[in-house]
Scaffold this motif. Structure first.
Motif, PDB file in Angstrom:
ATOM      1  N   MET A   1       0.848  -1.199   0.000  1.00  0.00           N
ATOM      2  CA  MET A   1       0.000   0.000   0.000  1.00  0.00           C
ATOM      3  C   MET A   1       0.882   1.246   0.000  1.00  0.00           C
ATOM      4  O   MET A   1       1.706   1.441   0.882  1.00  0.00           O
ATOM      5  N   GLU A   2       0.730   2.088  -1.012  1.00  0.00           N
ATOM      6  CA  GLU A   2       1.410   3.369  -1.048  1.00  0.00           C
ATOM      7  C   GLU A   2       0.594   4.354  -0.217  1.00  0.00           C
ATOM      8  O   GLU A   2      -0.430   4.876  -0.658  1.00  0.00           O
ATOM      9  N   VAL A   3       1.056   4.613   0.996  1.00  0.00           N
ATOM     10  CA  VAL A   3       0.262   5.374   1.961  1.00  0.00           C
ATOM     11  C   VAL A   3      -0.109   6.756   1.437  1.00  0.00           C
ATOM     12  O   VAL A   3      -1.248   7.204   1.581  1.00  0.00           O
ATOM     13  N   ALA A   4       0.829   7.447   0.810  1.00  0.00           N
ATOM     14  CA  ALA A   4       0.555   8.803   0.328  1.00  0.00           C
ATOM     15  C   ALA A   4      -0.554   8.830  -0.721  1.00  0.00           C
ATOM     16  O   ALA A   4      -1.209   9.864  -0.908  1.00  0.00           O
ATOM     17  N   GLN A   5      -0.791   7.705  -1.382  1.00  0.00           N
ATOM     18  CA  GLN A   5      -1.810   7.648  -2.425  1.00  0.00           C
ATOM     19  C   GLN A   5      -3.196   7.306  -1.884  1.00  0.00           C
ATOM     20  O   GLN A   5      -4.211   7.674  -2.485  1.00  0.00           O
ATOM     21  N   VAL A   6      -3.264   6.592  -0.765  1.00  0.00           N
ATOM     22  CA  VAL A   6      -4.562   6.109  -0.277  1.00  0.00           C
ATOM     23  C   VAL A   6      -4.968   6.684   1.076  1.00  0.00           C
ATOM     24  O   VAL A   6      -6.118   6.541   1.484  1.00  0.00           O
ATOM     25  N   LEU A   7      -4.037   7.346   1.773  1.00  0.00           N
ATOM     26  CA  LEU A   7      -4.370   7.889   3.091  1.00  0.00           C
ATOM     27  C   LEU A   7      -5.011   9.265   2.934  1.00  0.00           C
ATOM     28  O   LEU A   7      -4.338  10.275   2.723  1.00  0.00           O
ATOM     29  N   ARG A   8      -6.308   9.289   3.019  1.00  0.00           N
ATOM     30  CA  ARG A   8      -7.063  10.541   2.957  1.00  0.00           C
ATOM     31  C   ARG A   8      -8.408  10.299   3.619  1.00  0.00           C
ATOM     32  O   ARG A   8      -8.906   9.172   3.677  1.00  0.00           O
ATOM     33  N   MET A   9      -8.990  11.376   4.124  1.00  0.00           N
ATOM     34  CA  MET A   9     -10.314  11.270   4.706  1.00  0.00           C
ATOM     35  C   MET A   9     -11.357  11.355   3.591  1.00  0.00           C
ATOM     36  O   MET A   9     -11.098  11.930   2.528  1.00  0.00           O
ATOM     37  N   ASN A  10     -12.545  10.801   3.823  1.00  0.00           N
ATOM     38  CA  ASN A  10     -13.614  10.896   2.827  1.00  0.00           C
ATOM     39  C   ASN A  10     -13.975  12.367   2.615  1.00  0.00           C
ATOM     40  O   ASN A  10     -14.291  13.077   3.566  1.00  0.00           O
ATOM     41  N   GLY A  11     -13.923  12.815   1.381  1.00  0.00           N
ATOM     42  CA  GLY A  11     -14.191  14.212   1.074  1.00  0.00           C
ATOM     43  C   GLY A  11     -15.674  14.511   0.932  1.00  0.00           C
ATOM     44  O   GLY A  11     -16.538  13.666   1.187  1.00  0.00           O
ATOM     45  N   GLY A  12     -15.961  15.730   0.496  1.00  0.00           N
ATOM     46  CA  GLY A  12     -17.344  16.145   0.271  1.00  0.00           C
ATOM     47  C   GLY A  12     -18.085  16.427   1.555  1.00  0.00           C
ATOM     48  O   GLY A  12     -17.496  16.645   2.613  1.00  0.00           O
ATOM     49  N   ALA A  13     -19.427  16.401   1.453  1.00  0.00           N
ATOM     50  CA  ALA A  13     -20.269  16.712   2.609  1.00  0.00           C
ATOM     51  C   ALA A  13     -21.410  15.706   2.745  1.00  0.00           C
ATOM     52  O   ALA A  13     -22.466  16.021   3.270  1.00  0.00           O
ATOM     53  N   GLY A  14     -21.188  14.472   2.274  1.00  0.00           N
ATOM     54  CA  GLY A  14     -22.225  13.454   2.357  1.00  0.00           C
ATOM     55  C   GLY A  14     -22.280  12.759   3.702  1.00  0.00           C
ATOM     56  O   GLY A  14     -21.544  13.111   4.639  1.00  0.00           O
ATOM     57  N   LYS A  15     -23.134  11.743   3.822  1.00  0.00           N
ATOM     58  CA  LYS A  15     -23.344  11.050   5.099  1.00  0.00           C
ATOM     59  C   LYS A  15     -22.090  10.346   5.596  1.00  0.00           C
ATOM     60  O   LYS A  15     -21.913  10.172   6.803  1.00  0.00           O
ATOM     61  N   THR A  16     -21.232   9.907   4.692  1.00  0.00           N
ATOM     62  CA  THR A  16     -20.025   9.195   5.115  1.00  0.00           C
ATOM     63  C   THR A  16     -18.777  10.073   5.022  1.00  0.00           C
ATOM     64  O   THR A  16     -17.663   9.574   5.123  1.00  0.00           O
ATOM     65  N   SER A  17     -18.942  11.376   4.846  1.00  0.00           N
ATOM     66  CA  SER A  17     -17.801  12.277   4.714  1.00  0.00           C
ATOM     67  C   SER A  17     -17.145  12.536   6.065  1.00  0.00           C
ATOM     68  O   SER A  17     -17.779  12.444   7.122  1.00  0.00           O
ATOM     69  N   TYR A  18     -15.879  12.877   6.007  1.00  0.00           N
ATOM     70  CA  TYR A  18     -15.154  13.276   7.215  1.00  0.00           C
ATOM     71  C   TYR A  18     -15.766  14.559   7.779  1.00  0.00           C
ATOM     72  O   TYR A  18     -15.838  14.735   8.995  1.00  0.00           O
ATOM     73  N   ALA A  19     -16.211  15.443   6.907  1.00  0.00           N
ATOM     74  CA  ALA A  19     -16.790  16.713   7.349  1.00  0.00           C
ATOM     75  C   ALA A  19     -17.965  16.501   8.303  1.00  0.00           C
ATOM     76  O   ALA A  19     -18.175  17.282   9.230  1.00  0.00           O
ATOM     77  N   ASN A  20     -18.738  15.447   8.078  1.00  0.00           N
ATOM     78  CA  ASN A  20     -19.916  15.205   8.899  1.00  0.00           C
ATOM     79  C   ASN A  20     -19.718  14.132   9.967  1.00  0.00           C
ATOM     80  O   ASN A  20     -20.669  13.774  10.665  1.00  0.00           O
ATOM     81  N   SER A 325     -15.256   7.292   7.690  1.00  0.00           N
ATOM     82  CA  SER A 325     -14.777   8.511   7.028  1.00  0.00           C
ATOM     83  C   SER A 325     -13.254   8.554   6.985  1.00  0.00           C
ATOM     84  O   SER A 325     -12.667   9.216   6.130  1.00  0.00           O
ATOM     85  N   VAL A 326     -12.612   7.835   7.905  1.00  0.00           N
ATOM     86  CA  VAL A 326     -11.152   7.801   7.978  1.00  0.00           C
ATOM     87  C   VAL A 326     -10.565   6.635   7.183  1.00  0.00           C
ATOM     88  O   VAL A 326      -9.588   6.786   6.449  1.00  0.00           O
ATOM     89  N   ALA A 327     -11.152   5.453   7.334  1.00  0.00           N
ATOM     90  CA  ALA A 327     -10.536   4.222   6.830  1.00  0.00           C
ATOM     91  C   ALA A 327     -11.040   3.776   5.461  1.00  0.00           C
ATOM     92  O   ALA A 327     -10.402   2.927   4.827  1.00  0.00           O
ATOM     93  N   GLU A 328     -12.168   4.285   5.006  1.00  0.00           N
ATOM     94  CA  GLU A 328     -12.754   3.773   3.761  1.00  0.00           C
ATOM     95  C   GLU A 328     -11.802   3.820   2.571  1.00  0.00           C
ATOM     96  O   GLU A 328     -11.688   2.808   1.841  1.00  0.00           O
ATOM     97  N   PRO A 329     -11.085   4.924   2.313  1.00  0.00           N
ATOM     98  CA  PRO A 329     -10.190   4.905   1.150  1.00  0.00           C
ATOM     99  C   PRO A 329      -9.139   3.806   1.213  1.00  0.00           C
ATOM    100  O   PRO A 329      -8.818   3.193   0.189  1.00  0.00           O
ATOM    101  N   MET A 330      -8.588   3.516   2.398  1.00  0.00           N
ATOM    102  CA  MET A 330      -7.595   2.437   2.529  1.00  0.00           C
ATOM    103  C   MET A 330      -8.219   1.077   2.278  1.00  0.00           C
ATOM    104  O   MET A 330      -7.638   0.220   1.599  1.00  0.00           O
ATOM    105  N   LEU A 331      -9.417   0.868   2.822  1.00  0.00           N
ATOM    106  CA  LEU A 331     -10.099  -0.417   2.650  1.00  0.00           C
ATOM    107  C   LEU A 331     -10.493  -0.648   1.194  1.00  0.00           C
ATOM    108  O   LEU A 331     -10.334  -1.751   0.665  1.00  0.00           O
TER     109      LEU A 331
END
Length: 373
Positions: A1-20, A325-331
């Motif tokens: 896993m290339e961490v810099a490529q997949v480590l990010r929080m869910n963006g936007g403003a939807g139900k599963t977003s980091y913002a919410n 919101s934290v782990a979904e992109p990695m999974l």
């Protein structure tokens, strides 16, 4: 896993977003406010810069991103009124990995500045924002260009998954069944990463500059950090959900065995040791605080936006959404998007069961440092 490529929080403003779904992080930021006020007050009073450079590292996106910037500016403006000084100009640098949802931040900047102008009597000085994509484990700013550096809930994330942990089968982190070499490998990777972080910031901060870091950590000082502490237990419970899916053939055993979370939650002594070894900073304060896995349960008197609080009473749901919101992109990167609804449905039930039986908390370390002259 290339961490810099997949480590990010869910963006936007939807139900599963980091913002919410970033209440835990918001609570941690709120608890560390007195330390930031101490840092910025001592910094400004002793240096009186005409142009104040502020950097937030691992800024993510959503309501938390500009909260610290707002309070720093308000603190400085209060000092300016008290000292009868003209407001400085503010240069704000927002840093995160390239996959971060910077666009959401940029869209909100004008309304943020307008709101801040109305909240501060007499207005504020000119305020300039810059997005700075890149890993903070390397240099991201020019030499001695920053006065104040802040980071919250970011430095527990490492630059990569440690090497030599192929025998960590059935776990996705340091678990109670992990071989002893796994914890050592994670700790050594933390040492390398945090040392690099300190060296880079030492070059980027001006002399007498301040840095406030809040890190998801642990109280346990034992050599083997696997314990019931929140930062470790949370991933062990997620591993349970993934293991159940593995038994049922939904995911492959080799997929589970090759997935490890690039995170390390250090103890206070481990953090202080690396600062002292690097040698560029004076440690002013180190404090620990606990945050309930469902911070809405014990955060009395605080109002949240209604769209972020649909299930305040459902502790398992709240935390599962936060973790999603934290782990979904990695999974998704490792297992594929088809497993996401199923794994978090199972994870929610496991969390709700555990939270109903015991008090579950995250441990946070906040450290205030001054760049040596």
């Amino acid at each position: 896993m290339e961490v810099a490529q997949v480590l990010r929080m869910n963006g936007g403003a939807g139900k599963t977003s980091y913002a919410n779904n970033s209440f835990v992080q918001q609570k941690a930021i709120t608890l560390s406010k007195p330390i930031r006020e101490e840092a910025i007050t001592s910094l400004y009073s002793s240096t009186l810069p005409r142009s104040l450079a502020i950097a937030d590292l691992g800024c993510s996106s959503g309501p938390n991103t500009l909260f610290v910037v707002s309070e720093v500016i308000k603190t400085v403006e209060q000092l300016c009124r008290k000292l009868n000084h003209k407001s400085p100009e503010y240069r704000v640098f927002l840093n995160d990995l390239p996959g971060n949802d910077f666009n959401s931040i940029f869209v909100s900047l004008e309304s943020f500045k307008e709101k801040l102008q109305t909240e501060v009597e007499g207005g504020i000085g000119p305020c300039y924002f810059t997005g700075v994509p890149g890993s903070f484990y390397g240099r991201v700013f020019p030499y001695q260009s920053l006065h104040f550096v802040h980071s919250s809930y970011s430095l527990q994330w490492m630059s990569k998954v440690p090497e030599g942990i192929d025998n960590n089968r059935g776990n996705i982190y340091i678990g109670t069944t992990s071989p002893s070499n796994v914890a050592r490998a994670y700790y050594h990777q933390f040492q390398r990463d945090f040392s690099s972080f300190l060296k880079c910031r030492a070059e980027e901060l001006v002399e007498e500059g301040r840095m406030v870091l809040t890190i998801l950590g642990r109280k346990n000082e034992a050599e083997d950090p696997a314990s019931s502490e929140g930062g470790y237990l949370i991933w062990e419970l997620m591993a349970m959900a993934l293991s159940d899916m593995c038994v049922q053939g939904i995911i492959k055993e080799e997929e589970l065995d090759s997935f490890n979370i690039p995170q390390y939650t250090p103890s206070p002594s481990e953090v202080k040791l690396e600062v002292l070894k690097e040698g560029s900073f004076v440690i002013n304060r180190v404090e620990m605080a606990q945050v309930n896995w469902n911070p809405l349960e014990d955060w009395n008197g605080v109002e949240f936006e209604s769209e972020r609080c649909e299930s305040v009473s459902d502790s398992g749901y709240n935390l599962a959404q936060c973790m999603r919101s934290v782990a979904e992109p990695m999974l998704v990167s490792h297992f594929g998007g088809h497993i996401i609804e199923e794994v978090f449905s199972r994870f929610q039930k496991i969390l709700a069961d555990r939270m109903s039986k015991e008090k579950t908390e995250f441990s946070n370390i906040t450290i205030l440092m001054t760049r040596k002259a």
